[in-house]
Design an enzyme around this catalytic site. Sequence first.
Site, mmCIF file in Angstrom:
data_model
loop_
_atom_site.group_PDB
_atom_site.id
_atom_site.type_symbol
_atom_site.label_atom_id
_atom_site.label_comp_id
_atom_site.label_asym_id
_atom_site.label_seq_id
_atom_site.Cartn_x
_atom_site.Cartn_y
_atom_site.Cartn_z
ATOM 1 C CE LYS A 152 25.133 -53.451 -121.103
ATOM 2 N NZ LYS A 152 25.647 -54.664 -121.744
ATOM 3 C CD GLU A 227 8.572 -53.271 -119.283
ATOM 4 O OE1 GLU A 227 8.089 -54.164 -118.539
ATOM 5 O OE2 GLU A 227 7.886 -52.358 -119.774
ATOM 6 C CB CYS A 261 10.227 -61.032 -118.418
ATOM 7 S SG CYS A 261 9.930 -60.104 -119.915
ATOM 8 C CD GLU A 353 12.428 -63.927 -114.350
ATOM 9 O OE1 GLU A 353 13.309 -63.202 -113.873
ATOM 10 O OE2 GLU A 353 11.653 -63.560 -115.253
HETATM 11 P P1 NDP Z 1 21.059 -58.553 -115.856
HETATM 12 O O1 NDP Z 1 19.963 -57.799 -115.207
HETATM 13 O O2 NDP Z 1 22.360 -58.660 -115.157
HETATM 14 O O3 NDP Z 1 21.411 -57.932 -117.311
HETATM 15 C C1 NDP Z 1 20.536 -57.210 -118.136
HETATM 16 C C2 NDP Z 1 21.283 -56.063 -118.817
HETATM 17 O O4 NDP Z 1 21.748 -55.130 -117.820
HETATM 18 C C3 NDP Z 1 22.552 -56.516 -119.569
HETATM 19 O O5 NDP Z 1 22.742 -55.679 -120.699
HETATM 20 C C4 NDP Z 1 23.638 -56.269 -118.537
HETATM 21 O O6 NDP Z 1 24.935 -56.140 -119.064
HETATM 22 C C5 NDP Z 1 23.161 -54.973 -117.912
HETATM 23 N N1 NDP Z 1 23.719 -54.706 -116.578
HETATM 24 C C6 NDP Z 1 24.183 -55.596 -115.675
HETATM 25 N N2 NDP Z 1 24.620 -54.955 -114.574
HETATM 26 C C7 NDP Z 1 24.442 -53.634 -114.788
HETATM 27 C C8 NDP Z 1 24.701 -52.461 -114.022
HETATM 28 N N3 NDP Z 1 25.220 -52.515 -112.783
HETATM 29 N N4 NDP Z 1 24.391 -51.258 -114.552
HETATM 30 C C9 NDP Z 1 23.841 -51.167 -115.782
HETATM 31 N N5 NDP Z 1 23.585 -52.244 -116.557
HETATM 32 C C10 NDP Z 1 23.857 -53.470 -116.075
HETATM 33 O O7 NDP Z 1 20.504 -59.970 -116.216
HETATM 34 P P2 NDP Z 1 21.354 -61.325 -116.449
HETATM 35 O O8 NDP Z 1 21.768 -61.335 -117.846
HETATM 36 O O9 NDP Z 1 22.444 -61.485 -115.448
HETATM 37 O O10 NDP Z 1 20.253 -62.424 -116.125
HETATM 38 C C11 NDP Z 1 20.047 -62.840 -114.772
HETATM 39 C C12 NDP Z 1 18.585 -63.145 -114.531
HETATM 40 O O11 NDP Z 1 17.807 -61.946 -114.702
HETATM 41 C C13 NDP Z 1 17.951 -64.138 -115.497
HETATM 42 O O12 NDP Z 1 18.197 -65.449 -115.142
HETATM 43 C C14 NDP Z 1 16.497 -63.758 -115.379
HETATM 44 O O13 NDP Z 1 15.932 -64.333 -114.231
HETATM 45 C C15 NDP Z 1 16.529 -62.242 -115.211
HETATM 46 N N6 NDP Z 1 16.356 -61.541 -116.509
HETATM 47 C C16 NDP Z 1 15.144 -61.019 -116.801
HETATM 48 C C17 NDP Z 1 14.947 -60.419 -118.011
HETATM 49 C C18 NDP Z 1 13.633 -59.842 -118.383
HETATM 50 O O14 NDP Z 1 13.293 -59.799 -119.555
HETATM 51 N N7 NDP Z 1 12.879 -59.342 -117.434
HETATM 52 C C19 NDP Z 1 15.983 -60.342 -119.032
HETATM 53 C C20 NDP Z 1 17.254 -60.889 -118.616
HETATM 54 C C21 NDP Z 1 17.406 -61.461 -117.395
HETATM 55 P P3 NDP Z 1 25.878 -57.417 -119.355
HETATM 56 O O15 NDP Z 1 25.793 -57.616 -120.782
HETATM 57 O O16 NDP Z 1 27.248 -57.023 -118.901
HETATM 58 O O17 NDP Z 1 25.325 -58.541 -118.559
#
Ligand code: NDP
Length: 451
Positions: A152, A227, A261, A353
């Site tokens: 996904k 991660e 990250c 973050e």
């Molecule tokens: P999320 O953790 O919400 O999203 C990451 C992925 O998980 C997306 O594909 C998202 O889908 C999916 N997801 C969201 N909710 C669920 C769930 N309940 N069950 C399964 N999958 C799910 O990150 P955000 O995009 O909201 O970013 C928010 C903050 O997170 C950022 O500002 C940053 O601080 C941190 N972040 C850290 C990352 C890293 O590399 N460690 C990467 C991204 C974010 P969908 O497409 O619907 O959002």
Amino acid sequence: MTDLINPATGTVFTSVPSLGLEETDAAIERAHRAFGMWRRVAPGERAELLRRFAAMVDTHVDELADLEVRNSGHTISNARWEAGNVRNVLDYYAGAPERLSGRQIPVGGGIDVTFHEPLGVVGVIVPWNFPMPIAAWGFAPALAAGNTVVLKPAELTPLTAIRLAELAREAGLPPDVFTVLPGKGSVVGQRFVTNPAVRKVCFTGSTAVGKSIMSGCAEQVKRVTLELGGKSANIVFADADLERAAAAAPASVFDNAGQDCCARSRLLIQESVYDRFLTLLQPAVQEFRVEDPSLPSAEMGPLISADQRATVASYVCDADVAFAGHAPAGDGWWFPPTVLLAHSTEDRHWREEVFGPVLSVLPFRDEAEAIRLANDTEYGLSGSIWTRDLGQALRVSQAVETGTLSVNSHSSVRYWTPFGGVKQSGLGRELGPDALLSFTDVKNVFISTDC
Ligand code: NDP
């Protein structure tokens, strides 16, 4: 359907389907059936298919990079590197199927052997910040080990993953071995957690969602790799090559507009060189090129979305700004590289973050204080140490609680070395030799020689 917006212009340029529960379950069921076939493909043949997939990506690097510039606002030079990284990760794990050997352990009365067996269907959940590499770090070792994959992508950035799945088919991977399912995390991603046919979830994203995935997976004792977030320290000691450290600092936090990250977003400077280091840092920040990401000269593009820009701005509005760089005015989600002075480790921008082009700075007295400040965080993903003193470099490397560190550089990721976090930055390792086995279970078989 989900509309996709070019972050550099703020305009909708295409839309993609958003799958529901039934379509997700049907795809998982097809992947489950394909698993029975894929796990039996001879190792040499599976390796050859992955090499062909890598070659197919190689001939489409420019196309994939252009898609990423438009969909994610990545600079073209970064996007080309990212597509090349997918090719390299596939090539690296294409060497795995024939080398995934078990062991023969001496026992009495027979022969005892172990096998590394694939798990089944692996669900990979990808965030929007590095859509191509993070996808490949999950799907390449999972496929090499004999699993099938449902993936996904983030709702905001699905285009390159969708194209990669098409390229996999063109390279000859059988149907349903690698399927990309665009849709919402709360629907498609959550179903990877609850559908029992998915035997492992690889998640990259926020710590909050990672925790909910881990607790959901616990219901079925489902394997997870996480991660998550980071708040990594860049520690500059007084004896370091200050010119080099200052020149390298901006890219270590502003690359990908800070949506990384591994961003070294906490800069710790030894107090005896604090003023001098900031004097060296200021021009490096102000010269950081923030412009149309399709230009080869661009070092930073826009943020991913209007929401992300509002979040980043909320950290800066009340803070003490030391200096800032430049960003284009007008349409798109632009934000200038910004350096903030922290007055306490309780400052919100120091602790949380930000996931944007914001660097927080704090002085420290000595080695012990640098280590204490670096470790004063719930995260532990990455970090850097700048010093000419080898003993100090080794002592601090051992004392800083983090999964990946670099000394006198900011490198974090090589496809052949392990990557991952400690504390609340994650669980498990991606890339390198360690990742492969996490997509397998060990089976032990005893064969009696007594009859
Ligand atoms: P999320 O953790 O919400 O999203 C990451 C992925 O998980 C997306 O594909 C998202 O889908 C999916 N997801 C969201 N909710 C669920 C769930 N309940 N069950 C399964 N999958 C799910 O990150 P955000 O995009 O909201 O970013 C928010 C903050 O997170 C950022 O500002 C940053 O601080 C941190 N972040 C850290 C990352 C890293 O590399 N460690 C990467 C991204 C974010 P969908 O497409 O619907 O959002």
